[in-house]
Motif scaffolding. Structure first.
Motif, PDB file in Angstrom:
ATOM      1  N   SER A   1       4.810  11.084   7.177  1.00 10.50           N
ATOM      2  CA  SER A   1       5.275  10.832   5.691  1.00 10.50           C
ATOM      3  C   SER A   1       5.290   9.485   5.772  1.00 10.50           C
ATOM      4  O   SER A   1       5.889   8.701   6.523  1.00 10.50           O
ATOM      5  N   GLY A   2       4.623   8.799   4.718  1.00  5.24           N
ATOM      6  CA  GLY A   2       4.793   7.433   4.255  1.00  5.24           C
ATOM      7  C   GLY A   2       3.639   6.405   4.969  1.00  5.24           C
ATOM      8  O   GLY A   2       3.706   5.227   4.960  1.00  5.24           O
TER       9      GLY A   2
ATOM     10  N   LYS B   1      -1.254   8.182   3.097  1.00  2.00           N
ATOM     11  CA  LYS B   1      -2.275   9.075   2.791  1.00  2.00           C
ATOM     12  C   LYS B   1      -2.595   9.361   1.335  1.00  2.00           C
ATOM     13  O   LYS B   1      -3.987   9.075   0.818  1.00  2.00           O
ATOM     14  N   SER B   2      -1.484   9.487   0.532  1.00  2.00           N
ATOM     15  CA  SER B   2      -1.922   9.586  -0.960  1.00  2.00           C
ATOM     16  C   SER B   2      -2.259   8.333  -1.443  1.00  2.00           C
ATOM     17  O   SER B   2      -3.081   8.392  -2.335  1.00  2.00           O
ATOM     18  N   THR B   3      -1.742   7.188  -0.821  1.00  2.00           N
ATOM     19  CA  THR B   3      -2.298   5.978  -1.436  1.00  2.00           C
ATOM     20  C   THR B   3      -3.728   5.821  -1.404  1.00  2.00           C
ATOM     21  O   THR B   3      -4.481   5.203  -2.281  1.00  2.00           O
TER      22      THR B   3
HETATM   23  N1  LIG Z   1       4.207   3.605  -6.497  1.00  3.88           N
HETATM   24  C1  LIG Z   1       4.704   3.058  -5.412  1.00  3.88           C
HETATM   25  N2  LIG Z   1       5.762   2.317  -5.670  1.00  3.88           N
HETATM   26  C2  LIG Z   1       6.255   1.739  -4.588  1.00  3.88           C
HETATM   27  N3  LIG Z   1       6.111   2.082  -3.384  1.00  3.88           N
HETATM   28  C3  LIG Z   1       5.102   3.111  -3.282  1.00  3.88           C
HETATM   29  C4  LIG Z   1       4.309   3.747  -4.307  1.00  3.88           C
HETATM   30  N4  LIG Z   1       3.503   4.601  -3.914  1.00  3.88           N
HETATM   31  C5  LIG Z   1       3.667   4.666  -2.426  1.00  3.88           C
HETATM   32  N5  LIG Z   1       4.611   3.675  -1.978  1.00  3.88           N
HETATM   33  C6  LIG Z   1       4.844   3.475  -0.605  1.00  3.88           C
HETATM   34  O1  LIG Z   1       3.867   3.114   0.121  1.00  3.88           O
HETATM   35  C7  LIG Z   1       3.995   3.793   1.432  1.00  3.88           C
HETATM   36  C8  LIG Z   1       2.788   4.961   1.506  1.00  3.88           C
HETATM   37  O2  LIG Z   1       2.914   5.926   0.527  1.00  3.88           O
HETATM   38  P1  LIG Z   1       2.183   7.245   0.455  1.00  3.88           P
HETATM   39  O3  LIG Z   1       2.583   7.911  -0.701  1.00  3.88           O
HETATM   40  O4  LIG Z   1       0.661   6.784   0.441  1.00  3.88           O
HETATM   41  O5  LIG Z   1       2.482   8.119   1.684  1.00  3.88           O
HETATM   42  P2  LIG Z   1       2.043   9.453   2.191  1.00  3.88           P
HETATM   43  O6  LIG Z   1       1.145   9.217   3.618  1.00  3.88           O
HETATM   44  O7  LIG Z   1       1.206  10.264   1.463  1.00  3.88           O
HETATM   45  O8  LIG Z   1       3.304  10.268   2.411  1.00  3.88           O
HETATM   46  P3  LIG Z   1       3.951  11.669   2.369  1.00  3.88           P
HETATM   47  O9  LIG Z   1       3.393  12.693   3.679  1.00  3.88           O
HETATM   48  O10 LIG Z   1       5.183  11.714   2.477  1.00  3.88           O
HETATM   49  O11 LIG Z   1       3.114  12.077   1.077  1.00  3.88           O
HETATM   50  C9  LIG Z   1       5.257   4.408   1.291  1.00  3.88           C
HETATM   51  O12 LIG Z   1       6.095   3.577   2.194  1.00  3.88           O
HETATM   52  C10 LIG Z   1       5.688   4.665   0.041  1.00  3.88           C
HETATM   53  O13 LIG Z   1       7.063   4.488  -0.118  1.00  3.88           O
END
Ligand SMILES: Nc1ncnc2c1ncn2[C@@H]1O[C@H](COP(=O)(O)OP(=O)(O)OP(=O)(O)O)[C@@H](O)[C@H]1O
Ligand SMILES: [Mg+2]
Length: 310
Positions: free
Chosen positions: A36-37, A40-42
């Protein structure tokens, strides 16, 4: 078809993606996995410009994605996300028809497409097409989300934990469905999950992220057999790596043709993992093997399962 070249992204000074380089061919099924974090989503959201990258280049169909209008990009890349994302005041039919309507398809074609997708995703069209999202279970909403992503027949599908809150049986059938869609359509898919078994089952290549950095890219077999660090081996299976490797092979390649064994046969299409389980449950070291029609074609032994892969 898609490439990330030294891409970086920070949110308010916090690095979310650090120096991401990855080239994706048409027809690949890329599964992005990581804690998590980890970012991935980014990765997915930079691709359809829901977030803008700060550094590097992202190229789609030969052009830097900033050259596309975001709405054009989004029409060419279906996007399905966990839980949220459906328009609450639109019916299931209107939700699924979002892109076809934007593309101004004729009414009857839109209706047929909605029916086809609802059947594909096991949502009885006449029961559900006029319902609103709040009148559906979480799993049904997710399936509407997947149908919506597929509706305009986009070349690329971005799926962010699309099967996250489904029960194991529904999840299993949707995994089968998406694998079938991928095989039949040759679409390029970027799929995010937390679930390593889902990744191993679906991916042509797995991209493992840790704190915004790519730690390993490889086929399921490469990642399992040759993890490049302890982080990777812990993440992909720890002490279960051997069992997960058995999940990648089927009985078919190991059949001793013409030999026999007592008891109910195992299918050639079963995985070696299932075979191992059956050896243990039945307390035997030989199993008969049957083909698609249930005819016995040979046998497999317990020691065959641990032999080097052919
Ligand atoms: N719109 C935003 N504003 C500020 N910080 C963000 C934003 N989107 C993502 N982050 C930060 O960027 C980092 C990566 O986030 P992301 O959502 O890509 O993680 P993830 O791997 O998809 O996590 P998860 O498995 O929990 O969905 C995290 O530290 C998150 O807090
Ligand atoms: Mg996420």
């Amino acid at each position: 078809m898609i490439s990330f070249e030294h891409v970086g992204k920070a949110f308010a000074g916090n690095v979310a993606i650090d120096d991401l380089s990855l080239a994706i061919d048409e027809g690949e099924f890329i599964v992005v996995i990581g804690p998590s974090g980890s970012g991935k989503s980014t990765v997915l959201r930079m691709l359809n410009r829901l977030v803008e990258h700060d550094h590097g280049r992202i190229v789609f169909a030969g052009e830097e994605i900033r050259r596309f209008k975001p709405e054009v990009l989004r029409r060419r890349m279906g996007y399905a996300i966990q839980s949220i994302g459906l328009f609450p005041h639109w019916t299931v039919e209107q939700n699924i028809a979002t892109v076809p309507d934007l593309l101004a398809w004729p009414r009857p074609r839109v209706r047929d497409r909605v029916t086809e997708l609802m059947e594909l995703l096991k949502l009885a069209p006449e029961t559900y097409r006029r319902r609103y999202p709040h009148q559906l279970s979480g799993g049904q909403q997710q399936r509407v989300g997947v149908a919506r992503a597929l509706a305009g027949d986009p070349a690329v599908l971005l799926m962010d934990e699309p099967f996250g809150s489904l029960d194991p049986v529904t999840r299993d059938s949707l995994q089968q469905e998406i694998a079938r869609i991928h095989e039949a359509s040759g679409k390029t898919i970027l799929f995010v999950t937390h679930d390593i078994d889902e990744a191993l089952r679906l991916a042509t290549r797995i991209v493992l992220l840790d704190r915004g950095r790519v730690v390993q890219v490889g086929t399921p077999r490469e990642v399992l057999a040759h993890p490049t660090s302890k982080f990777v081996s812990d993440f992909v299976g720890g002490s279960d790596i051997g069992i997960k490797l058995l999940g990648l092979d089927t009985v078919a390649a190991y059949v001793r043709h013409g030999e026999t064994a007592a008891g109910e046969p195992i299918a050639m299409t079963a995985s070696l993992r299932e075979a191992l389980s059956m050896f243990v449950v039945r307390q035997v070291d030989r199993l008969a093997v049957a083909d698609d029609e249930g005819r016995t074609v040979g046998a497999i032994t317990l020691s065959d399962v641990v032999k080097p892969r052919p």
